[in-house]
Design an enzyme around this catalytic site. Structure first.
Site, PDB file in Angstrom:
ATOM      1  N   HIS A  91      -0.279 -16.594  -5.388  1.00  0.00           N
ATOM      2  CA  HIS A  91      -1.435 -16.168  -6.209  1.00  0.00           C
ATOM      3  C   HIS A  91      -1.010 -15.702  -7.586  1.00  0.00           C
ATOM      4  O   HIS A  91      -1.710 -14.926  -8.226  1.00  0.00           O
ATOM      5  CB  HIS A  91      -2.224 -15.074  -5.471  1.00  0.00           C
ATOM      6  CG  HIS A  91      -2.851 -15.574  -4.203  1.00  0.00           C
ATOM      7  ND1 HIS A  91      -3.279 -14.741  -3.194  1.00  0.00           N
ATOM      8  CD2 HIS A  91      -3.098 -16.833  -3.756  1.00  0.00           C
ATOM      9  CE1 HIS A  91      -3.773 -15.468  -2.197  1.00  0.00           C
ATOM     10  NE2 HIS A  91      -3.665 -16.743  -2.514  1.00  0.00           N
ATOM     11  N   CYS A 102      -3.010 -17.887 -22.122  1.00  0.00           N
ATOM     12  CA  CYS A 102      -4.171 -18.442 -22.826  1.00  0.00           C
ATOM     13  C   CYS A 102      -4.642 -19.703 -22.099  1.00  0.00           C
ATOM     14  O   CYS A 102      -3.864 -20.631 -21.860  1.00  0.00           O
ATOM     15  CB  CYS A 102      -3.800 -18.803 -24.275  1.00  0.00           C
ATOM     16  SG  CYS A 102      -5.168 -19.641 -25.127  1.00  0.00           S
ATOM     17  N   ARG A 104      -8.901  -5.375   1.827  1.00  0.00           N
ATOM     18  CA  ARG A 104      -9.860  -5.322   2.940  1.00  0.00           C
ATOM     19  C   ARG A 104      -9.550  -4.194   3.937  1.00  0.00           C
ATOM     20  O   ARG A 104     -10.221  -4.071   4.943  1.00  0.00           O
ATOM     21  CB  ARG A 104      -9.899  -6.688   3.659  1.00  0.00           C
ATOM     22  CG  ARG A 104     -10.358  -7.810   2.720  1.00  0.00           C
ATOM     23  CD  ARG A 104     -10.235  -9.199   3.292  1.00  0.00           C
ATOM     24  NE  ARG A 104     -10.581 -10.185   2.270  1.00  0.00           N
ATOM     25  CZ  ARG A 104      -9.745 -10.615   1.322  1.00  0.00           C
ATOM     26  NH1 ARG A 104      -8.490 -10.137   1.275  1.00  0.00           N
ATOM     27  NH2 ARG A 104     -10.101 -11.490   0.396  1.00  0.00           N
ATOM     28  N   CYS A 122      -6.600 -15.223 -27.593  1.00  0.00           N
ATOM     29  CA  CYS A 122      -5.272 -15.695 -27.990  1.00  0.00           C
ATOM     30  C   CYS A 122      -5.051 -15.559 -29.498  1.00  0.00           C
ATOM     31  O   CYS A 122      -5.909 -15.972 -30.303  1.00  0.00           O
ATOM     32  CB  CYS A 122      -5.120 -17.163 -27.570  1.00  0.00           C
ATOM     33  SG  CYS A 122      -3.521 -17.874 -28.010  1.00  0.00           S
ATOM     34  N   THR A 144       0.847  -1.217   0.000  1.00  0.00           N
ATOM     35  CA  THR A 144       0.000   0.000   0.000  1.00  0.00           C
ATOM     36  C   THR A 144       0.872   1.252   0.000  1.00  0.00           C
ATOM     37  O   THR A 144       0.521   2.259  -0.606  1.00  0.00           O
ATOM     38  CB  THR A 144      -0.945   0.037   1.221  1.00  0.00           C
ATOM     39  OG1 THR A 144      -0.171  -0.131   2.415  1.00  0.00           O
ATOM     40  CG2 THR A 144      -2.011  -1.041   1.115  1.00  0.00           C
ATOM     41  N   CYS A 189      -4.628 -19.342 -30.898  1.00  0.00           N
ATOM     42  CA  CYS A 189      -5.711 -20.358 -31.000  1.00  0.00           C
ATOM     43  C   CYS A 189      -7.090 -19.751 -30.771  1.00  0.00           C
ATOM     44  O   CYS A 189      -8.104 -20.463 -30.814  1.00  0.00           O
ATOM     45  CB  CYS A 189      -5.471 -21.473 -29.966  1.00  0.00           C
ATOM     46  SG  CYS A 189      -5.861 -20.959 -28.275  1.00  0.00           S
ATOM     47  N   ASN A 230       1.066  -5.713  11.038  1.00  0.00           N
ATOM     48  CA  ASN A 230      -0.180  -5.476  10.298  1.00  0.00           C
ATOM     49  C   ASN A 230      -0.908  -4.284  10.908  1.00  0.00           C
ATOM     50  O   ASN A 230      -1.075  -4.229  12.128  1.00  0.00           O
ATOM     51  CB  ASN A 230      -1.077  -6.729  10.332  1.00  0.00           C
ATOM     52  CG  ASN A 230      -2.049  -6.722   9.167  1.00  0.00           C
ATOM     53  OD1 ASN A 230      -1.637  -6.673   8.001  1.00  0.00           O
ATOM     54  ND2 ASN A 230      -3.336  -6.708   9.482  1.00  0.00           N
TER      55      ASN A 230
HETATM   56  N1  APR Z   1       1.476  -1.597   6.921  1.00  0.00           N
HETATM   57  C1  APR Z   1       0.982  -2.668   7.605  1.00  0.00           C
HETATM   58  N2  APR Z   1      -0.229  -3.228   7.343  1.00  0.00           N
HETATM   59  C2  APR Z   1      -0.962  -2.673   6.349  1.00  0.00           C
HETATM   60  C3  APR Z   1      -0.527  -1.559   5.600  1.00  0.00           C
HETATM   61  C4  APR Z   1       0.751  -1.013   5.926  1.00  0.00           C
HETATM   62  N3  APR Z   1       1.268   0.045   5.272  1.00  0.00           N
HETATM   63  N4  APR Z   1      -1.487  -1.245   4.690  1.00  0.00           N
HETATM   64  C5  APR Z   1      -2.490  -2.141   4.881  1.00  0.00           C
HETATM   65  N5  APR Z   1      -2.182  -2.983   5.870  1.00  0.00           N
HETATM   66  C6  APR Z   1      -2.955  -4.131   6.361  1.00  0.00           C
HETATM   67  C7  APR Z   1      -4.444  -3.929   6.359  1.00  0.00           C
HETATM   68  O1  APR Z   1      -4.879  -3.405   7.593  1.00  0.00           O
HETATM   69  C8  APR Z   1      -4.969  -5.361   6.131  1.00  0.00           C
HETATM   70  O2  APR Z   1      -5.231  -6.015   7.374  1.00  0.00           O
HETATM   71  O3  APR Z   1      -2.705  -5.178   5.441  1.00  0.00           O
HETATM   72  C9  APR Z   1      -3.816  -6.073   5.438  1.00  0.00           C
HETATM   73  C10 APR Z   1      -4.123  -6.425   4.005  1.00  0.00           C
HETATM   74  O4  APR Z   1      -5.150  -7.393   4.024  1.00  0.00           O
HETATM   75  P1  APR Z   1      -5.952  -7.717   2.680  1.00  0.00           P
HETATM   76  O5  APR Z   1      -6.329  -6.432   2.020  1.00  0.00           O
HETATM   77  O6  APR Z   1      -7.006  -8.689   3.028  1.00  0.00           O
HETATM   78  O7  APR Z   1      -4.859  -8.382   1.732  1.00  0.00           O
HETATM   79  P2  APR Z   1      -4.352  -9.875   1.752  1.00  0.00           P
HETATM   80  O8  APR Z   1      -4.306 -10.413   3.141  1.00  0.00           O
HETATM   81  O9  APR Z   1      -3.104  -9.895   0.965  1.00  0.00           O
HETATM   82  O10 APR Z   1      -5.509 -10.644   0.930  1.00  0.00           O
HETATM   83  C11 APR Z   1      -5.270 -11.985   0.589  1.00  0.00           C
HETATM   84  O11 APR Z   1      -7.210 -11.947  -0.830  1.00  0.00           O
HETATM   85  O12 APR Z   1      -8.502 -10.907  -2.403  1.00  0.00           O
HETATM   86  C12 APR Z   1      -7.553 -11.876  -2.217  1.00  0.00           C
HETATM   87  O13 APR Z   1      -6.047 -12.632  -3.841  1.00  0.00           O
HETATM   88  C13 APR Z   1      -6.294 -11.563  -2.984  1.00  0.00           C
HETATM   89  O14 APR Z   1      -4.009 -12.089  -2.362  1.00  0.00           O
HETATM   90  C14 APR Z   1      -5.222 -11.486  -1.904  1.00  0.00           C
HETATM   91  C15 APR Z   1      -5.844 -12.281  -0.766  1.00  0.00           C
END
Ligand code: APR
Length: 265
Positions: free
Chosen positions: A123, A131, A40, A156, A32, A159, A222
């Site tokens: 992922h 394709c 989320r 593609c 981010t 094909c 997190n």
């Molecule tokens: N520093 C620390 N934590 C952060 C920061 C930051 N700068 N920015 C965001 N976050 C936290 C958010 O609070 C959130 O809890 O990172 C977390 C990201 O969670 P998600 O958005 O759910 O992402 P992720 O866990 O990677 O999702 C898993 O879900 O939609 C699918 O395929 C997609 O790979 C993804 C998977």
């Protein structure tokens, strides 16, 4: 573990310096600060769109058209993104000889661009389009040119088959080798560091659980709480870009200085 941020960092740096096998596990939250929205968190992608499943993508032309519209729209964000301080700190951990691998749910290639060489992508990777019929692969940049010329559902050239990003959609099979490898590393490590993941998507979210079951110390970096917090050995509800560089500086200070200059003859 309670205590000030500084005291917690010092303790975790001790764990990493003494560890034999460190694994870092990342989610969208590590990117981010590079300008790529998470899913989320506040303003995340799933607060604006609902996911398009693999089944919808392959069976419903309208879903496929919408999926490519979203992909076209978000391409410039991915293309402009640079590794941030957290990515660079994780790459430094590998350079210090203190990282087995990065297991990532991200598809943005930023760990590789930061310098990590052992990256397990659970992922997939958004740099390629594949394709679904014949397996021909295209650089995503090439498909962006088609989209910007008005192609709404790329097919593609070889094909005529359906083209899809080389990332894993909901309901799509996980890459077997990467998933098995990630589990092996998670079960064999003694320190497991989660950076920027809500830990709600499986089987990726099993990895910290495998590490904990195998006796590893689990560290969470997190911004918000996860349902794994109660099992973590250390928690930082701060920004990854703030915590990781400070942590890696402390680890570096605990390691024997690397020999200066060319090796002795
Ligand atoms: N520093 C620390 N934590 C952060 C920061 C930051 N700068 N920015 C965001 N976050 C936290 C958010 O609070 C959130 O809890 O990172 C977390 C990201 O969670 P998600 O958005 O759910 O992402 P992720 O866990 O990677 O999702 C898993 O879900 O939609 C699918 O395929 C997609 O790979 C993804 C998977």
């Amino acid at each position: 573990m309670a205590g000030s941020l500084e005291a917690k960092l010092e303790t975790v740096a001790d764990w990493i310096a003494a560890a034999r096998h460190v694994v870092v596990f990342t989610g969208a939250g590590v990117s981010t600060e590079s300008g790529i929205p998470d899913f989320r968190g506040p303003g995340g992608i799933w607060s604006r769109y609902s996911p398009i499943t693999y089944q919808e993508f392959i069976s419903d032309p309208e879903a496929r058209r919408e999926s490519w519209r979203r992909s076209r729209e978000s391409y410039s964000q991915f293309a402009a993104a640079q590794p941030n301080a957290a990515h660079l700190a994780i790459a430094e951990l590998e350079r210090l000889g203190k990282l087995e691998c990065v297991i990532t749910q991200n598809v943005d290639n930023l760990h590789q661009r930061a310098g990590n060489t052992r990256v397990i992508e659970l992922h997939g990777n958004s740099q390629w389009v594949v394709c679904l019929e014949c397996g021909k692969r295209y650089p995503r940049a090439e498909i962006q040119a088609w989209l910007e010329r008005g192609v709404e559902m790329p097919a593609c050239e070889q094909c005529g088959g359906i083209l899809k990003s080389a990332t894993v959609a909901f309901g799509q099979a996980m890459p077997e080798r990467e998933t098995t490898e990630a589990e092996t590393y998670s079960r064999a490590c003694d320190v497991f560091i989660v950076v920027g993941s809500s830990l709600v998507v499986y089987p990726a979210a099993y990895m910290p659980r495998y590490a904990k079951q195998s006796g590893a110390r689990v560290v969470l970096v997190n911004a918000s709480e996860t349902d794994f917090d109660h099992r973590a050995d250390a928690i930082f509800h701060e920004r990854a870009g703030e915590v990781l560089p400070r942590l890696v500086d402390m680890v570096r200070a605990r390691l024997p200085a690397l020999p200066e200059g060319p090796p002795a003859a």
